[in-house]
Design a protein around this motif. Structure first.
Motif, PDB file in Angstrom:
ATOM      1  N   GLU A 590       0.809  -1.217   0.000  1.00 57.06           N
ATOM      2  CA  GLU A 590       0.000   0.000   0.000  1.00 57.06           C
ATOM      3  C   GLU A 590       0.845   1.271   0.000  1.00 57.06           C
ATOM      4  OE1 GLU A 590      -2.599  -0.362   3.324  1.00 57.06           O
ATOM      5  OE2 GLU A 590      -3.558  -2.190   2.588  1.00 57.06           O
ATOM      6  N   LEU A 591       2.180   1.122  -0.065  1.00 58.56           N
ATOM      7  CA  LEU A 591       3.073   2.273  -0.010  1.00 58.56           C
ATOM      8  C   LEU A 591       3.549   2.659  -1.411  1.00 58.56           C
ATOM      9  CD1 LEU A 591       5.326   1.145   2.992  1.00 58.56           C
ATOM     10  CD2 LEU A 591       3.310   2.617   3.082  1.00 58.56           C
ATOM     11  N   THR A 592       3.748   3.956  -1.632  1.00 63.34           N
ATOM     12  CA  THR A 592       4.400   4.408  -2.863  1.00 63.34           C
ATOM     13  C   THR A 592       5.886   4.105  -2.770  1.00 63.34           C
ATOM     14  OG1 THR A 592       4.877   6.614  -1.997  1.00 63.34           O
ATOM     15  CG2 THR A 592       2.710   6.274  -3.035  1.00 63.34           C
ATOM     16  N   ALA A 598      11.279   5.265   2.779  1.00 63.81           N
ATOM     17  CA  ALA A 598      11.300   5.960   4.067  1.00 63.81           C
ATOM     18  C   ALA A 598      10.806   5.083   5.207  1.00 63.81           C
ATOM     19  CB  ALA A 598      10.435   7.225   3.974  1.00 63.81           C
ATOM     20  N   THR A 599       9.877   4.194   4.927  1.00 62.69           N
ATOM     21  CA  THR A 599       9.216   3.418   5.981  1.00 62.69           C
ATOM     22  C   THR A 599       9.924   2.112   6.294  1.00 62.69           C
ATOM     23  OG1 THR A 599       7.092   4.334   5.261  1.00 62.69           O
ATOM     24  CG2 THR A 599       7.003   2.370   6.640  1.00 62.69           C
ATOM     25  N   THR A 602      11.800   1.067   9.607  1.00 63.44           N
ATOM     26  CA  THR A 602      11.051   1.043  10.870  1.00 63.44           C
ATOM     27  C   THR A 602       9.759   0.234  10.777  1.00 63.44           C
ATOM     28  OG1 THR A 602       9.917   3.116  10.259  1.00 63.44           O
ATOM     29  CG2 THR A 602      11.953   3.297  11.545  1.00 63.44           C
ATOM     30  N   VAL A 603       9.539  -0.426   9.648  1.00 62.15           N
ATOM     31  CA  VAL A 603       8.268  -1.118   9.473  1.00 62.15           C
ATOM     32  C   VAL A 603       8.084  -2.234  10.493  1.00 62.15           C
ATOM     33  CG1 VAL A 603       9.094  -2.825   7.783  1.00 62.15           C
ATOM     34  CG2 VAL A 603       6.721  -2.087   7.727  1.00 62.15           C
ATOM     35  N   CYS A 604       9.172  -2.821  10.972  1.00 62.20           N
ATOM     36  CA  CYS A 604       9.077  -3.938  11.910  1.00 62.20           C
ATOM     37  C   CYS A 604       9.321  -3.526  13.356  1.00 62.20           C
ATOM     38  CB  CYS A 604      10.055  -5.041  11.511  1.00 62.20           C
ATOM     39  SG  CYS A 604       9.621  -5.834   9.944  1.00 62.20           S
ATOM     40  N   VAL A 641      16.994  -2.267  -2.021  1.00 62.75           N
ATOM     41  CA  VAL A 641      16.034  -1.656  -1.087  1.00 62.75           C
ATOM     42  C   VAL A 641      16.224  -2.247   0.313  1.00 62.75           C
ATOM     43  CG1 VAL A 641      13.580  -1.456  -0.530  1.00 62.75           C
ATOM     44  CG2 VAL A 641      14.361  -1.065  -2.871  1.00 62.75           C
ATOM     45  N   CYS A 642      16.502  -3.550   0.411  1.00 61.39           N
ATOM     46  CA  CYS A 642      16.738  -4.177   1.714  1.00 61.39           C
ATOM     47  C   CYS A 642      17.932  -3.562   2.438  1.00 61.39           C
ATOM     48  CB  CYS A 642      16.957  -5.684   1.539  1.00 61.39           C
ATOM     49  SG  CYS A 642      15.441  -6.626   1.240  1.00 61.39           S
ATOM     50  N   ARG A 643      18.844  -2.967   1.687  1.00 63.06           N
ATOM     51  CA  ARG A 643      19.984  -2.305   2.332  1.00 63.06           C
ATOM     52  C   ARG A 643      19.566  -1.065   3.127  1.00 63.06           C
ATOM     53  NH1 ARG A 643      25.071  -4.021   1.039  1.00 63.06           N
ATOM     54  NH2 ARG A 643      25.188  -5.578  -0.647  1.00 63.06           N
TER      55      ARG A 643
END
Length: 806
Positions: A590-592, A598-599, A602-604, A641-643
């Motif tokens: 659901e994120l752009t 940016a998220t 901290t998502v976890c 992106v995982c970095r």
């Protein structure tokens, strides 16, 4: 010039009618129903969309997009109906979306390149404030690209060229036959002109046939038909585009063209000319059969009869239209006008007298075959579709204009023949009172009839671009339903008994998903996960797809519980933590792109206290899955992106999820990264710090590709050397443990197929998998107790380390 100008006007009218009808074409079916229903407002996000067609379609040719109200595409829509046999029901897995108005524009492509398109509009209004309902009522999402519109128009134009060329060639053969035996100068000059039009007509028919085939292939290619190399996909498209039938038509037209070339160089009454005419006529009939082998006739309840009916209809139309058009074009020729007027009148009268019975017969055949075609498509509901209205216009023009003019010509020809007979009988006074067919009179009346019939040909070409099937009645829709299809796919009600799903032939994955989602809403996600875990040893479907089932439940749980953190407090880690992976994927979908970057770090955070627990791992690992789905299987972009995670452990766990999703995607037909000649790729092509997590997942792909040859897979691991081989063995242990459902004897016997000095790593992978699958140590205890004494301590250390994270 005046005659040529009028003919040009008639052809422009035909072209305008063709291009005016070049809207998105049909695939010879229509949408009977959808789930969600069109314009429905739902109180919960749907997990699946179903398109139920009136006639079975090839799943590979059906595509769709999920769009927001502003027209942007929501990523993550995936067709779950596999390629293969035709199906009435095409299913799509939907990504999780928030409240709002959404559209599902879809299209299906027929084997002749015809496109049927539509949309399903629905709204999600969890809060129930009613604001979405007004948007849903007026929203529209369907659109056709400029390229697709150009292809549709090109297809109609190619069909028109084919029809006109076919009619000219057939008409020319008829006129030449009728002119045999006429020794006048006017007849000779008309024959010269008609022979030229005969060859041109056959050439136009050949160009139109090639055009129809190639346009159909291009449409299918844009729809994604075929796989492999570009050349292979192009060949597949040509083959799917009714290639065999059109190839027959094209070869037949080539033979006709050669025969007509011989005809043009021979005297009209020579044996060679007569033989060439017969060959050309036969080849044109074969071409007509090939041209209708696909199209609406192929959808007839009796396809062979429908195709023969269509071919006879086409030939009858050419027999009626062709001679009139050829006579009109022949009289425009300058050489014809130099002949004596009386000779011209006599030649035209004779040709029309010969044509008259053929026209009457052709009209009778057109009526019979046309009535059958209508009865086989729309029946009494003729005017319930645009196809029916075009048929009505076509019939109206024939009945109101062409037939009266034809009858007038017939009467005038008979009167002229009677007058000539009276002249021969010296009844001159009576003969002078009878009407006479003159070149001028013929030009005025036949010109109108020919123009109308050419317009009818254009309408016929347009008909093949429209949907012949009218909207289904309740009775017709009921005839499509089986008890299971009616109850499970068209009712839209909740599934409360798993027995409803077990023997389902269509829609089984979605039926199971609906059942467990209902169980979650009623009893909680932990109960639903527990039932899935119990069924994983007894139910064949759950046993084979346990991870994906829990994964889908995790997607549904986010919406049921309202947040990632709340959903994580329920459920369980059964089936290799699919539930948790689904939760995170849903959150990320659901994120752009900007919000994702940016998220992500901290998502976890909501489940990272204490850090490095199993819940924390599942969340971060799930982000790897989610990022891969977010970027349509672009593994290397996902790894970068995982970095974004600053913590090394979190970063590695995210990489593991991305690699695992890459393998899952490759196995399920979704986008992924692989090389046919290197089963360990991408592990052999990524950055050094990313290799370990890759190797911990890659053996699932290796075994799938090599037919579960465990010794061969261990040999690949051995080729890596050093710590990479050990990591690969650990991955093999995970696969063996999962593939044999934690059976201790199977695990040990299969790990023993590997090199002895690496065997402990295979046991380690198996025991870790056992702990995480059970959320406990029961199966792991049994495994460590069964291994040889020299490896037992190592096994127990790995068991305890994994258990400490639970």
């Amino acid at each position: 010039m005046r005659h040529a100008g009028l003919l040009l006007v008639a052809l422009v009218v035909v072209a305008l009618s063709v291009l005016g009808g070049a809207s998105p074409a049909s695939a010879h079916t229509s949408l009977a129903e959808s789930e969600p229903a069109n314009r429905a407002v739902l109180d919960a996000p749907p997990s699946v969309a179903r398109l139920i067609f009136a006639k079975a379609v090839d799943p590979e040719t059906v595509s769709a997009e999920l769009k927001r109200l502003d027209g942007t595409v929501v990523p993550g829509l995936r067709r779950t109906t596999p390629n293969g046999s035709d199906s009435f029901v095409i299913e799509f897995a939907l990504p999780s979306v928030p409240d709002g108005t959404y559209g599902l524009p879809w299209q299906a492509i027929g084997p002749d390149g015809h496109r049927v398109a539509g949309e399903v509009v629905f709204g999600i209004d969890v809060g129930g404030d009613g604001a979405v309902a007004a948007e849903v009522a007026d929203a529209s999402f369907g659109s056709v690209s400029g390229v697709d519109r150009a292809l549709d128009a090109s297809g109609v134009l190619a069909r028109t060229v084919w029809y006109v060329g076919f009619a000219l060639a057939v008409g020319s053969l008829g006129v030449l036959w009728w002119l045999i035996g006429s020794p006048t100068v006017a007849a000779g000059r008309l024959q010269t002109s008609v022979r030229w039009w005969c060859q041109l007509g056959a050439g136009l028919a050949l160009v139109g046939a090639l055009g129809r085939w190639l346009v159909a292939a291009l449409v299918l290619r844009r729809a994604g038909i075929g796989d492999g190399t570009d050349a292979g996909r192009a060949f597949d498209s040509l083959r799917e585009a009714s290639g065999g039938a059109w190839l027959v038509a094209i070869v037949a037209l080539g033979i006709a063209l050669v025969a007509l070339g011989n005809l043009a160089t021979e005297r009209a009454r020579s044996a060679v000319a007569l033989h060439a005419a017969r060959v050309a006529a036969g080849a044109m009939v074969v071409a007509a059969l090939g041209s209708v082998w696909s199209g609406h006739a192929a959808d007839d309840a009796a396809p062979l009869l429908g195709q023969l009916n269509a071919a006879v209809h086409l030939v009858a139309a050419a027999v009626w239209v062709g001679p009139l058009a050829v006579l009109l074009l022949g009289t425009v020729d300058a050489g014809w006008r130099t002949a004596a007027p009386k000779e011209r009148d006599a030649v035209l009268t004779g040709a029309l007298r010969a044509f008259s019975p053929w026209a009457i017969g052709a009209f009778a055949v057109l009526v019979l075959t046309g009535v059958r075609a209508i009865a086989a498509t729309t029946g009494a509901a003729l005017l319930d579709s645009s196809w029916g209205w075009v048929v009505a216009l076509k019939v109206g023009l024939v009945v109101a204009v062409a037939v009266p003019l034809g009858a007038m010509h017939h009467r005038r020809v008979r009167s002229a023949a009677e007058a000539r007979r009276m002249v021969d009988d010296e009844d001159v006074a009576t003969a002078r009172a009878a009407p006479v067919v003159t070149a001028g009179g013929l030009g005025r009346s036949v010109r109108v009839e020919a123009a109308v019939l050419l317009l009818v040909l254009g309408l016929g070409a347009t008909l093949l671009s429209l949907t012949p099937t009218a909207a289904l009645s309740e009775e017709e829709l009921a005839a499509l339903r089986t008890p299971v299809l009616d109850e499970q796919l068209l009712s839209g009600g909740p599934v409360t008994d798993l027995a409803q799903c077990v023997d389902l032939e269509v829609g089984q994955p979605n039926c199971y998903r609906e059942y467990f989602a209902t169980r979650m809403r009623t009893d909680g996600a932990d109960v639903a996960v527990g039932e899935i875990e119990a069924l994983s040893t007894t139910d064949e479907f759950v046993k084979l797809d346990c991870h994906q089932i829990t994964h889908d439940l995790g997607e549904d749980a986010v919406h049921h519980y309202g947040s990632l953190a709340e959903a994580f407090t329920h459920g369980g880690a059964a089936c290799w933590s699919g539930y948790y992976h689904g939760i995170v994927e849903t959150e990320l979908s659901e994120l752009t792109d900007e919000e994702l970057t940016a998220t992500l770090p901290t998502v976890c955070t909501p489940v990272a206290d204490p850090a490095y627990t199993f819940d924390h791992y599942n969340c971060v690992h799930g982000t790897g899955h989610g990022v891969m789905l977010r970027f349509d299987g672009d593994l290397f972009r996902s790894l970068e992106v995982c970095r974004s995670f600053e913590d090394t452990w979190e970063r590695a766990s995210c990489w593991g999820g991305a690699y695992m999703q890459n393998v899952i995607g490759l196995q399920s037909g979704d986008p992924g990264i692989s090389k046919a000649d290197d089963l360990l790729y991408p592990c052999t092509g990524v950055k050094e710090d990313e290799v370990e997590q890759c190797l911990l997942m890659q053996t699932s792909y290796v075994l799938w590709q090599n037919g579960y040859d465990y010794e061969g897979a261990f040999a690949l691991c051995d080729s890596l050397g050093d710590w990479k081989a050990s990591t690969c063995y650990q991955s093999m242990g995970r696969d063996i443990s999962g593939n044999f459902l934690l059976d201790v004897d199977e695990v040990i016997s299969h790990c023993d197929l590997g090199a002895e000095d690496q065997r402990q790593w295979c046991y380690a992978g198996a025991v870790l998998n056992a702990v995480f699958n059970d959320s406990g140590t029961k199966s792991a205890d049994a495994l460590c107790a069964a291994v040889e004494e020299r490896w037992r301590q190592f096994c127990e250390e790995n068991r305890d380390g994994a258990a400490s994270t639970l």
